[in-house]
Design a protein around this motif. Structure first.
Motif, PDB file in Angstrom:
ATOM      1  N   ASP A  50       0.831  -1.198   0.000  1.00 27.31           N
ATOM      2  CA  ASP A  50       0.000   0.000   0.000  1.00 27.31           C
ATOM      3  C   ASP A  50       0.868   1.251   0.000  1.00 27.31           C
ATOM      4  O   ASP A  50       0.634   2.198  -0.760  1.00 27.31           O
ATOM      5  CB  ASP A  50      -0.908  -0.019   1.225  1.00 27.31           C
ATOM      6  N   HIS A  74      -5.050   2.327  -3.587  1.00 30.09           N
ATOM      7  CA  HIS A  74      -4.895   2.610  -2.159  1.00 30.09           C
ATOM      8  C   HIS A  74      -6.235   2.518  -1.434  1.00 30.09           C
ATOM      9  O   HIS A  74      -6.312   2.022  -0.301  1.00 30.09           O
ATOM     10  CB  HIS A  74      -4.285   3.993  -1.971  1.00 30.09           C
ATOM     11  N   GLU A  75      -7.295   2.976  -2.065  1.00 35.47           N
ATOM     12  CA  GLU A  75      -8.583   3.015  -1.387  1.00 35.47           C
ATOM     13  C   GLU A  75      -9.194   1.629  -1.217  1.00 35.47           C
ATOM     14  O   GLU A  75      -9.900   1.384  -0.229  1.00 35.47           O
ATOM     15  CB  GLU A  75      -9.531   3.956  -2.122  1.00 35.47           C
ATOM     16  N   GLU A 131      -7.337  -0.001   1.601  1.00 34.99           N
ATOM     17  CA  GLU A 131      -7.807   0.503   2.889  1.00 34.99           C
ATOM     18  C   GLU A 131      -9.019  -0.277   3.413  1.00 34.99           C
ATOM     19  O   GLU A 131      -9.319  -0.225   4.608  1.00 34.99           O
ATOM     20  CB  GLU A 131      -8.151   1.991   2.778  1.00 34.99           C
ATOM     21  N   ALA A 140     -14.513   2.334   4.986  1.00 37.87           N
ATOM     22  CA  ALA A 140     -13.681   2.471   3.787  1.00 37.87           C
ATOM     23  C   ALA A 140     -14.406   1.941   2.559  1.00 37.87           C
ATOM     24  O   ALA A 140     -14.316   2.524   1.469  1.00 37.87           O
ATOM     25  CB  ALA A 140     -12.361   1.725   3.992  1.00 37.87           C
TER      26      ALA A 140
END
Length: 294
Positions: free
Chosen positions: A137, A152-153, A156, A186
């Motif tokens: 990440d 990245h999201e 998460e 998230a």
């Protein structure tokens, strides 16, 4: 696990992945109705159809082609997420790592492997896998994307789910609930809908853990919110019926049970919870043993 489903359905499922790599919206992808098949089969508890669809996607979209097109490989991660969905821990652990040039596919692999190792009680390895996912990440935060959201999201979402599975195996229920609440938040920030970048709702895990903790009232809220977002799905209806029974709301529980039976009429798995999510390590070998044990 890797037998190939051939024919039109396979080509249409692959078409979604190709469109995803190009950045096209899922709703506008060629064959989008058929491409939703893996997601919808999973939501309906049709394990065989789910696995066939994700196998077809992997077979018809070689990773070299994905990388050449500039994709991260996240479009192929349902191969791992489907195994998590149906609690196939040993099958997940047996899989080797994917091409390291595909950070999205690697993230999906590390997510699935981390959950499976933790579920089997192999906690040191699970923590190492969680650390590897966190490093990935950090390394890809600024540059990698998936079809609808930044890589990245979606990581998460993955990170706290793995952490929650480790905590659940260690019977740290409060920590597991907090991690799953973070993961659900998230997930809510991602682009939603069938064929979205996260394969199945985190709230199915969260509700199961809340019931383990004996908090049926909170579990009912979680399942009702999931049903608002994903109407009539059997996983949440099963959990809702269990929560309502625990609260002593018998007529409402019976109604939820009838709705579950309708939603689950084509399923090929039996449920003991709203997810394959249990307190402590899972030492059973198949869902039939889990059902008998419960």
């Amino acid at each position: 696990m890797r037998e190939v489903l051939r024919g039109g359905a396979a080509r249409l499922v692959a078409a979604l992945a190709i469109a995803a790599l190009s950045g096209a919206p899922a709703a506008a992808a060629p064959g989008s109705d058929a491409a939703r098949a893996a997601y919808e089969a999973g939501m309906q508890g049709r394990k065989a159809d789910t696995l066939a669809a994700v196998q077809a996607l992997a077979a018809d979209l070689p990773i070299d082609r994905v990388i050449a097109a500039g994709g991260s490989g996240w479009a192929l991660t349902p191969e791992y997420a489907a195994l998590v969905r149906f609690g196939l821990w040993d099958e997940l652990i047996a899989l080797g790592p994917p091409d390291a040039r595909a950070p999205g596919l690697t993230a999906g692999y590390l997510f699935g492997r981390g959950v499976a190792l933790a579920a089997r009680g192999r906690l040191a390895e699970a923590r190492d896998t969680l650390s590897a996912l966190a490093r990935l990440d950090a390394d890809t935060h600024a540059r990698a994307t998936v079809s609808l959201d930044p890589l990245h999201e979606v990581i998460e979402v993955a990170l706290p789910v793995v952490a929650a599975r480790i905590a659940a195996t260690e019977l740290r229920t409060g920590d597991s609930i907090r991690e799953l609440e973070q993961a659900a938040a998230a997930e809510d920030r991602l682009s939603g809908g069938a064929g979205a970048d996260w394969f199945f709702p985190v709230r199915h895990l969260l509700g199961a853990e809340l019931l383990v903790a004996g908090d049926a009232v909170a579990a009912e809220r979680v399942y009702r919110e999931d049903l608002r977002r994903h109407p009539d799905n059997g996983w949440a209806l099963f959990g809702l019926a269990a929560a309502l029974r625990a609260e002593g709301k018998r007529p409402a529980a019976a109604a939820a049970g009838r709705a579950f039976a309708q939603a689950w009429q084509h399923a090929d798995v039996r449920l003991a919870s709203s997810a394959f999510w249990f307190a402590g390590p899972d030492s059973t070998s198949c869902e039939c043993q889990r059902q008998a044990a419960d």
